[in-house]
Design an enzyme around this catalytic site. Structure first.
Site, mmCIF file in Angstrom:
data_model
loop_
_atom_site.group_PDB
_atom_site.id
_atom_site.type_symbol
_atom_site.label_atom_id
_atom_site.label_comp_id
_atom_site.label_asym_id
_atom_site.label_seq_id
_atom_site.Cartn_x
_atom_site.Cartn_y
_atom_site.Cartn_z
ATOM 1 N N GLY A 55 -8.396 -2.867 2.005
ATOM 2 C CA GLY A 55 -9.399 -2.945 3.051
ATOM 3 C C GLY A 55 -8.801 -2.945 4.442
ATOM 4 C CE LYS A 88 -3.876 -2.259 2.354
ATOM 5 N NZ LYS A 88 -4.780 -2.267 3.527
ATOM 6 C CD GLU A 93 4.573 1.394 2.167
ATOM 7 O OE1 GLU A 93 5.080 2.378 1.612
ATOM 8 O OE2 GLU A 93 4.765 0.221 1.789
ATOM 9 C CE LYS A 120 -3.909 1.941 4.631
ATOM 10 N NZ LYS A 120 -3.288 1.356 5.833
#
Length: 338
Positions: A143, A115, A288, A198
């Site tokens: 998710g 991610k 990240e 996110k």
């Protein structure tokens, strides 16, 4: 009532990366009866996991199936593999796959649980996989799924997205279980962008926690962060509905509130006044969001996408802006419609 997916034919899966998520996925797939080999970067790490029967450094207390093979030999891990599962942080992904490419089979499908967005090239993980390993079906798993919980068989729901017809469904059959529910989606771009952005908003949520700003401000921040992610995704051709689903709001909520969230933890320390250099250098797991925000802002500016929350996170991380000053910057912006 919707019927569960048909059982997957038994596969051999090579998991590239023995971090928390790679280890968790290896466990879940092995528990579904598939043959799994987990590749660790160093012989010492592989030996420790195999000898102790658990990844004690990253998933302490989680017993791994006896059938799970752990090796530092990539050729051994990939021998006869029907699918590669890629679980290497974005920052190291290109170099790692370039080094391993001669030992990995051509053409077999890949499943990415990475991610992030690569700094400099602005590539998504699926693009890096194809550029380094050659063209092949690539599915991304997104998710709300912290490895620390899913590995202990706490219920989790995720989404598998692919631009190759039928491949997301194959991953669904591979991983779906009574404690790990897998949905499918054909919006690979949206799922990957949601999973990357996110992490940036989670850093901002952690700053809220570190500053002690309370629930009202954190809820507002998550909501406005979700709007930024959706605007950014739409600018790059993603389906807006993706950001209202598991890969979008689902993953965002978990990342912003969970005790396991490494990006939220980085933000909390920043909010408490620790310097960014100290916070980012001593993290045992890669956060990240720190690298992703450096990639996101140039792309947003290029497409004219407003991202005030991400802009403030960047300022704290890379421009030495005091975390407390971000509150005034966001709250005194000109008012407008939602």
């Amino acid at each position: 009532m919707t019927a569960p997916p048909a059982p997957s034919p038994l596969e051999t899966v090579a998991v590239i990366g023995a971090g928390a998520m790679g280890t968790c996925c290896a466990k879940l797939i092995a528990e579904n009866g598939h043959r799994v080999r987990l590749w660790a970067r160093t012989p010492e790490h592989a030996e420790a996991i195999w000898r102790k029967g658990e990844n004690r450094r990253l998933l302490p207390g989680v017993r791994l199936p006896d059938s799970l093979e752990v090796t530092a030999d990539a050729a051994r891990a990939a021998d006869g593999a029907d699918r590669l599962l890629i679980a290497v942080p974005t920052k190291y992904l290109r170099d790692c796959l370039t080094d391993l490419a001669p030992q990995l089979p051509a053409g077999v499908p890949a499943l990415s649980v990475v991610k992030g967005i690569e700094f400099g090239s602005f590539r998504r993980p699926s693009e890096i996989v194809r550029e380094t390993l050659g063209d092949r079906p690539v599915t991304a798993l997104g998710g709300p799924c912290h490895a620390e919980e899913a590995a202990k068989r706490l219920p989790a729901s995720v989404v598998a997205a692919s631009d190759t017809p039928g491949d997301a469904e194959a991953v669904q059959r591979l991983m779906n279980s009574d404690r790990f529910r897998v949905y499918t989606n054909d919006d690979l771009v949206g799922v990957e962008l949601a999973g990357a952005l996110k992490n940036v908003i989670a850093v901002a949520a952690g700053i809220c926690d570190g500053l002690g700003l309370g629930d009202n401000s954190k809820s507002a921040l998550i909501t406005r962060g979700a709007a930024e992610i959706a605007r950014f995704g739409a600018a790059f051709g993603a389906d807006p509905q993706t950001f209202a689903g598991l890969a979008g709001i689902g993953d965002l909520i978990t990342s912003c509130v969970s005790q396991h969230g490494r990006n939220r933890a980085v933000g909390e320390r920043l909010g408490r006044g620790e310097p960014a250099s100290a916070v980012t250098e001593d993290q045992p797991k890669v956060a990240e969001g720190v690298n992703t925000v450096r990639s996101v802002l140039p792309l947003a500016e290029e497409r004219g996408v407003r991202m005030p929350v991400c802009r403030e996170v960047y300022a704290v991380l890379f421009e030495h802006k005091p975390a407390a000053d971000t509150v005034d910057a966001l709250m005194t912006r000109p008012p407008g419609g939602e």
